[in-house]
Design a protein around this motif. Structure first.
Motif, short mmCIF file in Angstrom:
data_model
loop_
_atom_site.label_atom_id
_atom_site.label_comp_id
_atom_site.label_asym_id
_atom_site.label_seq_id
_atom_site.Cartn_x
_atom_site.Cartn_y
_atom_site.Cartn_z
N ASP A 161 -2.59 8.55 17.42
CA ASP A 161 -3.22 8.54 16.10
C ASP A 161 -2.50 7.63 15.11
OD1 ASP A 161 -5.13 10.36 16.97
OD2 ASP A 161 -3.91 12.09 16.39
N CYS A 162 -1.66 6.73 15.58
CA CYS A 162 -0.90 5.86 14.68
C CYS A 162 -1.85 5.02 13.83
CB CYS A 162 0.03 4.95 15.48
SG CYS A 162 1.24 4.07 14.46
N VAL A 163 -1.56 4.95 12.53
CA VAL A 163 -2.35 4.15 11.59
C VAL A 163 -1.74 2.76 11.49
CG1 VAL A 163 -3.06 3.96 9.17
CG2 VAL A 163 -3.03 6.20 10.29
N PHE A 164 -2.59 1.72 11.45
CA PHE A 164 -2.14 0.33 11.32
C PHE A 164 -2.69 -0.28 10.04
CE2 PHE A 164 -2.61 0.31 16.19
CZ PHE A 164 -1.31 0.73 16.39
N ASN A 165 -1.89 -1.12 9.40
CA ASN A 165 -2.42 -1.86 8.25
C ASN A 165 -3.18 -3.09 8.75
OD1 ASN A 165 -0.19 -3.37 9.09
ND2 ASN A 165 0.27 -4.09 7.03
N ALA A 166 -3.83 -3.80 7.84
CA ALA A 166 -4.74 -4.88 8.22
C ALA A 166 -4.02 -6.07 8.84
CB ALA A 166 -5.53 -5.34 7.00
N ARG A 167 -2.70 -6.15 8.69
CA ARG A 167 -1.97 -7.27 9.29
C ARG A 167 -1.78 -7.06 10.80
NH1 ARG A 167 1.75 -8.26 3.86
NH2 ARG A 167 -0.01 -7.75 2.52
N MET A 168 -2.38 -5.99 11.28
CA MET A 168 -2.56 -5.80 12.72
C MET A 168 -3.90 -6.44 13.13
SD MET A 168 -0.90 -4.64 15.26
CE MET A 168 -0.83 -3.58 16.70
N LEU A 169 -4.43 -7.23 12.20
CA LEU A 169 -5.63 -8.05 12.43
C LEU A 169 -6.78 -7.21 12.96
CD1 LEU A 169 -3.70 -11.21 13.69
CD2 LEU A 169 -4.62 -10.76 11.40
N GLY A 170 -7.35 -7.53 14.12
CA GLY A 170 -8.54 -6.83 14.58
C GLY A 170 -8.36 -5.35 14.85
N GLU A 180 -4.61 -0.02 0.36
CA GLU A 180 -3.31 0.37 -0.18
C GLU A 180 -2.79 -0.81 -1.00
OE1 GLU A 180 0.24 2.00 2.48
OE2 GLU A 180 0.04 -0.18 2.62
N LEU A 181 -2.40 -0.54 -2.24
CA LEU A 181 -1.80 -1.57 -3.08
C LEU A 181 -0.28 -1.54 -2.89
CD1 LEU A 181 -1.74 -3.71 -5.35
CD2 LEU A 181 -1.66 -1.80 -6.98
N CYS A 182 0.29 -2.66 -2.45
CA CYS A 182 1.74 -2.78 -2.30
C CYS A 182 2.30 -3.35 -3.60
CB CYS A 182 2.10 -3.70 -1.15
SG CYS A 182 1.14 -3.40 0.33
N GLY A 222 -6.47 -3.41 12.72
CA GLY A 222 -6.03 -2.80 11.47
C GLY A 222 -7.00 -1.75 10.97
N ASP A 223 -6.45 -0.74 10.28
CA ASP A 223 -7.25 0.37 9.77
C ASP A 223 -7.53 0.28 8.28
OD1 ASP A 223 -7.37 1.97 12.22
OD2 ASP A 223 -5.22 2.27 11.94
N TYR A 224 -6.72 -0.48 7.54
CA TYR A 224 -6.91 -0.50 6.09
C TYR A 224 -6.37 -1.81 5.51
CZ TYR A 224 -1.94 0.74 5.59
OH TYR A 224 -0.57 0.75 5.65
N ALA A 225 -6.91 -2.18 4.33
CA ALA A 225 -6.53 -3.41 3.65
C ALA A 225 -5.24 -3.22 2.86
CB ALA A 225 -7.65 -3.86 2.71
N THR A 226 -4.48 -4.32 2.66
CA THR A 226 -3.19 -4.23 1.99
C THR A 226 -3.03 -5.30 0.92
OG1 THR A 226 -2.25 -5.55 3.79
CG2 THR A 226 -1.92 -3.18 3.90
#
Length: 416
Positions: A207-216, A237-239, A218-222
């Motif tokens: 169930d690991c969540v990935f950010n969008a920089r995991m490209l295709g 997510e706003l960094c 990715g689960d969410y925008a950063t």
């Protein structure tokens, strides 16, 4: 995979940029990549990085007081220096600094995130290929590319084996709830073998969540450093840095105020996102007092308004209310944020359906309200009386508007 509910319900995470760059207080990785700091000088920080006062339990307690529900630690930045005793590659701090972090977060009920850079500008096999379609007018950087005639695909395979070895260690040892990738721009999704990388991680943490920089995968925008005017459609997510730097920099005292952080936070969650707020510990592992104070100030505001924060969904689109808002999971309570003390009744436009009552969150004081106008399909304006001075929050006041049914909005232009 469907997004994990814990992530969208969390609202606040803490980003921890910690590495050898904190010794001299220089920019992480980019300072040698861009020839601002000589490479040898940058790498000499490795021998001077002590972590002498590192107390991950103190970190976790602070993050919990801030209202965070997860944290993300830079396990390995673009400089290739690992914060754990990896068996892969030649660069690490000589001990495991991640186990204590992961254990301490879990003691506080926080989810564990690990940042990992796809790129490694110090690995001998990294600058062995180039991204397909790279425009010829772009100047190559010796740390990340080679000219086309010097490509060495065997070296690239060795790099990927090293990368996979480190990822096995991170996923297998620490079982992170979230992996936050970076450095994806250096190569293509195919070169990184993103699909295989995701499968590798999920073989340990399904169930690991990935950010969008995991490209295709990715689960969410950063988005970074600025709340988007139009929020992304899905999870995001706003960094954001507390001052102007991700990691510790001695000269950077330009810290955002608690007022500003509350506004960033309210706008972000009002648009359906999480705020990932970055702290930069010193090389000894201590978090600067100015940053800790701001985390605690934000946490105090969140504690007072938790009902309007955790588990809520994005609120009203722009134009209905002059400020951010959130909506309860059952879509029957709107939480309106007021940054400033209203001098007169304030309006909410486009609400279809009736309002049961409006109260100040925290004090519970009920405010008078009435609907004025409305014709044909267009509803009137809901006017809510201003709170008394005693009911105003020093940073931002939240008004809970209880609806008789689920929220319905009129988004038309009225009768022509």
């Amino acid at each position: 995979m469907p997004m994990q509910p814990w992530f969208t319900d969390a609202k606040l995470g803490i980003f921890v940029h910690w590495g050898i760059y904190a010794v001299d207080g220089v920019q992480e990785s980019w300072s040698f990549y861009d020839d601002i700091v000589p490479h040898d000088q940058y790498m000499s920080q490795l021998d001077r990085f002590t972590a002498a006062r590192y107390d991950p339990r103190a970190w976790a307690r602070l993050f919990a007081r801030a209202g965070a529900r997860y944290a993300v630690l830079t396990s390995r930045h673009h400089d290739g220096v690992a914060l754990w005793d990896t068996a892969h590659g030649d660069l690490n701090v000589g001990r495991d600094l991640i186990t204590g972090y992961a254990d301490a977060l879990r003691e506080q009920g926080l989810k564990v995130g690990l940042y990992y850079s796809h790129s490694d500008w110090n690995h001998p096999d990294y600058a062995s290929t180039r991204k397909p379609g790279r425009p010829p007018e772009l100047e190559d950087n010796r740390y990340s590319e080679v000219a086309a005639e010097f490509e060495d695909l065997q070296a690239w395979e060795r790099f990927l084996a090293y990368r996979d070895g480190q990822i096995r260690e991170l996923a297998g040892r620490y079982r992170p709830d979230l992996m936050w990738f970076d450095g994806e721009w250096d190569r293509s999704e195919e070169q990184w073998r993103i699909r295989e990388l995701a499968a590798l991680i999920r073989s340990y943490v399904p169930d690991c969540v990935f950010n969008a920089r995991m490209l295709g995968e990715g689960d969410y925008a950063t988005p970074e450093q600025g709340a988007p005017v139009v929020p992304p459609e899905g999870p995001w997510e706003l960094c954001l840095t507390i001052n102007d730097s991700w990691g510790f920099q001695h000269h950077d005292h330009n810290h955002k105020s608690v007022d500003q952080l509350v506004r960033y936070f309210a706008e972000t969650i009002g648009g359906g996102g999480n705020l990932l707020l970055s702290v930069g510990p010193r090389e000894d592992g201590t978090i600067p007092e100015e940053q800790a104070e701001r985390l605690e100030g934000l946490g105090d505001w969140i504690t007072r308004h938790a009902e309007a924060v955790y588990g809520t969904v994005r609120g009203l689109p722009a134009g209905h209310h002059h400020g951010p808002s959130t909506l309860s999971p059952d879509r029957r309570t709107l939480y309106l944020t007021l940054y400033d003390a209203p001098r007169a009744p304030f309006g909410v436009r486009g609400l279809l359906g009736k309002v049961r009552r409006a109260t100040v969150l925290g004090s519970g004081t009920e405010l008078g309200h009435r609907v004025v106008g409305g014709l044909h399909e267009a509803p009137g304006v809901l006017w809510i009386d201003p709170p008394a001075a005693a009911d105003l929050d020093p940073h931002a006041t939240v008004i809970a508007v209880e609806l008789e049914g689920e929220l319905e909005l009129y988004r038309g232009s009225g009768r022509f």
